[in-house]
Scaffold this motif. Structure first.
Motif, short mmCIF file in Angstrom:
data_model
loop_
_atom_site.label_atom_id
_atom_site.label_comp_id
_atom_site.label_asym_id
_atom_site.label_seq_id
_atom_site.Cartn_x
_atom_site.Cartn_y
_atom_site.Cartn_z
N ALA A 294 33.63 44.23 41.40
CA ALA A 294 34.22 45.32 42.17
C ALA A 294 33.20 45.94 43.11
O ALA A 294 31.99 45.90 42.84
CB ALA A 294 34.76 46.39 41.23
N MET A 295 33.69 46.50 44.21
CA MET A 295 32.85 47.16 45.19
C MET A 295 33.42 48.54 45.49
O MET A 295 34.64 48.75 45.39
CB MET A 295 32.80 46.36 46.50
N TRP B 154 37.52 42.80 42.36
CA TRP B 154 36.82 41.61 42.79
C TRP B 154 37.66 40.72 43.71
O TRP B 154 37.14 40.08 44.62
CB TRP B 154 36.38 40.80 41.56
N ASN B 155 38.97 40.71 43.49
CA ASN B 155 39.83 39.84 44.29
C ASN B 155 40.67 40.62 45.31
O ASN B 155 41.57 40.04 45.94
CB ASN B 155 40.76 39.05 43.38
N ASN C 198 35.60 37.81 50.64
CA ASN C 198 34.63 37.19 49.73
C ASN C 198 33.95 35.97 50.35
O ASN C 198 32.81 35.65 50.00
CB ASN C 198 35.30 36.83 48.42
N ALA C 199 34.61 35.32 51.25
CA ALA C 199 33.99 34.17 51.93
C ALA C 199 32.81 34.61 52.78
O ALA C 199 31.86 33.85 52.99
CB ALA C 199 35.02 33.45 52.78
N LYS C 200 32.87 35.84 53.28
CA LYS C 200 31.79 36.39 54.10
C LYS C 200 30.89 37.33 53.32
O LYS C 200 29.97 37.93 53.89
CB LYS C 200 32.38 37.12 55.31
N ASN C 201 31.15 37.50 52.04
CA ASN C 201 30.36 38.42 51.20
C ASN C 201 30.29 39.81 51.82
O ASN C 201 29.22 40.45 51.84
CB ASN C 201 28.95 37.87 50.99
N MET D 239 32.41 41.65 35.53
CA MET D 239 33.02 40.63 36.38
C MET D 239 34.51 40.53 36.09
O MET D 239 34.95 40.71 34.95
CB MET D 239 32.35 39.28 36.15
N PHE D 240 35.25 40.24 37.14
CA PHE D 240 36.69 39.98 37.05
C PHE D 240 37.48 41.14 36.42
O PHE D 240 38.50 40.90 35.74
CB PHE D 240 36.95 38.70 36.26
#
Length: 128
Positions: A33-34, A53-54, A74-77, A103-104
């Protein structure tokens, strides 16, 4: 060890918009998570928005609901904070943060101590 770098801050008139970005490097952050927090002069750091996270779940402070949108690629972080209808009271240093211990998770954390990695911050100033 992951590093977070915010960008996109600046000076904007009330009613305007800004888009903040937070780029992660060092390792992937796609499992975590952010969040975004902010700190105005003389005040404590406060929660703004968070995302799982997703990207499946988000949380917002009441003061920004309907005006701010958190998202992530997420592909670009990278995680983003789109800020619309800005008000002078939104003036603060904005920080992104990573919950590196979980995580997750199915929830988006909203407390300062849920996060263990922080960026250096980016200044947002809204003039009246």
């Amino acid at each position: 060890q992951v590093q977070l770098v915010e960008s996109g801050g600046g000076l904007v008139q009330a009613g305007g918009s800004l888009r903040l970005s937070c780029a992660a490097s060092g390792r992937t952050f796609s499992n975590n998570a952010m969040g975004w927090f902010r700190q105005a002069p003389g005040k404590e750091r406060e929660f703004v928005a968070a995302i799982t996270w997703n990207g499946g779940s988000t949380e917002y402070a009441d003061s920004v609901k309907g005006r701010f949108t958190i998202s992530r690629d997420n592909a670009k972080n990278t995680v983003y904070l789109q800020m619309n209808s800005l008000k002078p009271e939104d003036t603060a240093v904005y920080y992104c943060a990573l919950d590196g211990r979980t995580m997750f998770a199915g929830w988006a954390p909203t407390r300062l101590h849920d996060y263990n990695t922080w960026g250096q911050g980016t200044q947002v100033t809204v003039s009246s």
